[in-house]
Design a protein around this motif. Structure first.
Motif, short mmCIF file in Angstrom:
data_model
loop_
_atom_site.label_atom_id
_atom_site.label_comp_id
_atom_site.label_asym_id
_atom_site.label_seq_id
_atom_site.Cartn_x
_atom_site.Cartn_y
_atom_site.Cartn_z
N LYS A 42 0.84 -1.22 0.00
CA LYS A 42 0.00 0.00 0.00
C LYS A 42 0.87 1.26 0.00
O LYS A 42 0.57 2.23 -0.70
N ARG A 43 1.94 1.22 0.80
CA ARG A 43 2.84 2.39 0.85
C ARG A 43 3.51 2.60 -0.50
O ARG A 43 3.59 3.73 -1.01
N LEU A 44 4.02 1.52 -1.10
CA LEU A 44 4.66 1.64 -2.41
C LEU A 44 3.68 2.12 -3.46
O LEU A 44 4.00 3.00 -4.27
N ILE A 45 2.49 1.56 -3.47
CA ILE A 45 1.47 1.96 -4.45
C ILE A 45 1.15 3.44 -4.31
O ILE A 45 1.00 4.17 -5.30
N ALA A 46 1.03 3.90 -3.07
CA ALA A 46 0.73 5.32 -2.84
C ALA A 46 1.83 6.21 -3.41
O ALA A 46 1.55 7.26 -4.02
N ARG A 47 3.06 5.79 -3.26
CA ARG A 47 4.17 6.56 -3.84
C ARG A 47 4.13 6.51 -5.36
O ARG A 47 4.47 7.49 -6.03
N GLY A 48 3.69 5.37 -5.89
CA GLY A 48 3.54 5.26 -7.33
C GLY A 48 2.47 6.20 -7.87
O GLY A 48 2.64 6.82 -8.92
N VAL A 49 1.36 6.31 -7.14
CA VAL A 49 0.30 7.26 -7.54
C VAL A 49 0.86 8.68 -7.55
O VAL A 49 0.63 9.45 -8.49
N ARG A 50 1.59 9.01 -6.51
CA ARG A 50 2.19 10.36 -6.43
C ARG A 50 3.13 10.61 -7.60
O ARG A 50 3.24 11.75 -8.09
N GLY A 51 3.78 9.57 -8.10
CA GLY A 51 4.75 9.74 -9.17
C GLY A 51 4.15 9.85 -10.56
O GLY A 51 4.87 10.19 -11.52
N LEU A 52 2.86 9.57 -10.72
CA LEU A 52 2.23 9.66 -12.04
C LEU A 52 2.20 11.10 -12.53
O LEU A 52 1.82 12.01 -11.80
N SER A 53 2.56 11.31 -13.77
CA SER A 53 2.59 12.67 -14.32
C SER A 53 1.21 13.31 -14.31
O SER A 53 1.09 14.52 -14.06
N CYS A 54 0.16 12.53 -14.58
CA CYS A 54 -1.18 13.10 -14.60
C CYS A 54 -1.61 13.57 -13.21
O CYS A 54 -2.33 14.57 -13.06
N VAL A 55 -1.15 12.86 -12.17
CA VAL A 55 -1.47 13.26 -10.81
C VAL A 55 -0.69 14.52 -10.44
O VAL A 55 -1.24 15.46 -9.84
N GLN A 56 0.58 14.58 -10.80
CA GLN A 56 1.37 15.77 -10.53
C GLN A 56 0.77 17.00 -11.21
O GLN A 56 0.68 18.08 -10.63
N ASN A 57 0.32 16.82 -12.45
CA ASN A 57 -0.30 17.91 -13.18
C ASN A 57 -1.60 18.36 -12.51
O ASN A 57 -1.85 19.57 -12.37
N PRO B 62 -5.35 1.37 -13.30
CA PRO B 62 -4.95 0.69 -12.07
C PRO B 62 -3.49 0.99 -11.74
O PRO B 62 -2.64 1.06 -12.63
N VAL B 63 -3.22 1.17 -10.46
CA VAL B 63 -1.85 1.34 -10.01
C VAL B 63 -1.55 0.23 -9.01
O VAL B 63 -2.03 0.25 -7.88
N THR B 64 -0.80 -0.75 -9.46
CA THR B 64 -0.38 -1.87 -8.62
C THR B 64 1.07 -1.64 -8.18
O THR B 64 1.69 -0.63 -8.52
N GLU B 65 1.61 -2.61 -7.45
CA GLU B 65 3.02 -2.55 -7.09
C GLU B 65 3.90 -2.48 -8.34
O GLU B 65 4.91 -1.78 -8.36
N LEU B 66 3.50 -3.20 -9.39
CA LEU B 66 4.29 -3.22 -10.62
C LEU B 66 4.27 -1.85 -11.30
O LEU B 66 5.30 -1.34 -11.76
#
Length: 250
Positions: free
Chosen positions: A13-28, A190-194
């Motif tokens: 869950k922690r890794l996935i949350a960081r992955g969400v934060r790293g998405l360019s669309c989310v940053q935008n 979807p944002v998984t661990e991968l």
């Protein structure tokens, strides 16, 4: 270089949350648009990563919950309302009131309960009107709002489409715990661990096994491959998610 990583459900869950934060669309969206972080325990981690807050009782960031071997409703006494972020600032408007204002470029983040090998996701609902996704999905589709679903590979099922069709053939007559239905989230990202690993690092990631005992129930074993320095960077960063405490229901 190839390396193996084992992640418990909460570490995922922690890794996935960081992955969400790293998405360019989310940053935008954080900089220029709106982001709604709907309820869900994984979304509590997402809120922490996006906003730098601490949510002590993550079961208070959800309504429906699977705990103690049953489908149920969160009994948390420490409720945290879903966050609405507009141009980087949290606003006090409840998410359902802000929902009609969503437009292209905005982001709606919703947790899920099932994902299959195609990336199709679904969420369980007990509310007769379809819960959060029932309220939001029409607006998201109509206005081109991206739906992001942070979801761990522990929730992998054989076929979401077949599961939805099976559940909609007839009503549920009885249940150990809460009765629920299943709603597919077509078009969701979807944002998984991968996804998270491949977003945050220049690596290829594959899930090679799952499961465990003694607190590692629901764990996933992931192989990553890339240039030595990039794999080593990933391993160093992943040490900071190791030991993430499990989400416990009171």
């Amino acid at each position: 270089m190839k390396a193996l990583i084992t992640l418990t459900a909460s570490e995922s869950k922690r890794l996935i949350a960081r992955g969400v934060r790293g998405l360019s669309c989310v940053q935008n969206a954080l900089n220029k648009h709106a982001v709604i972080i709907a309820g869900g325990t994984t979304n509590a981690f997402v809120a922490e990563e996006l906003l730098g807050v601490t949510i002590e009782d993550k079961t208070g960031y959800t309504m429906g919950i699977v705990s103690k071997g049953e489908l149920g409703i969160s009994r948390s006494t420490k409720r945290t309302a879903p966050y609405v972020i507009v141009e980087g600032k949290v606003i006090e408007t409840p998410w359902k009131e802000y929902l009609p204002k969503l437009k292209s470029g905005d982001i709606f983040i919703k947790g899920g309960n099932a994902i299959d090998y195609t990336g199709l996701t679904a969420v369980m609902v007990s509310d007769a009107s379809g819960g959060t996704i029932g309220a939001a999905q029409g607006i998201l589709y109509a206005r081109g709002v991206k739906l992001i679903v942070p979801i761990g590979l522990e929730k992998m099922v054989p076929d979401v489409r077949q599961a939805v069709e099976f559940m909609t053939k007839s009503t549920v007559d009885d249940s150990i715990g809460q009765k629920v239905g299943l709603i597919p989230m077509l078009g969701a990202i979807p944002v998984t661990e991968l996804t998270a690993l491949e977003t945050l690092y220049d690596v290829e990631a594959r899930c090679i096994a799952a499961g465990g005992v003694d607190g590692s129930e629901g764990a996933v074993i992931i192989a990553i491959e890339g240039l030595d320095e990039e794999v080593q960077r990933a391993l160093r960063d992943l040490q900071t998610v190791k030991g993430e405490p499990p989400v416990s229901a009171s």
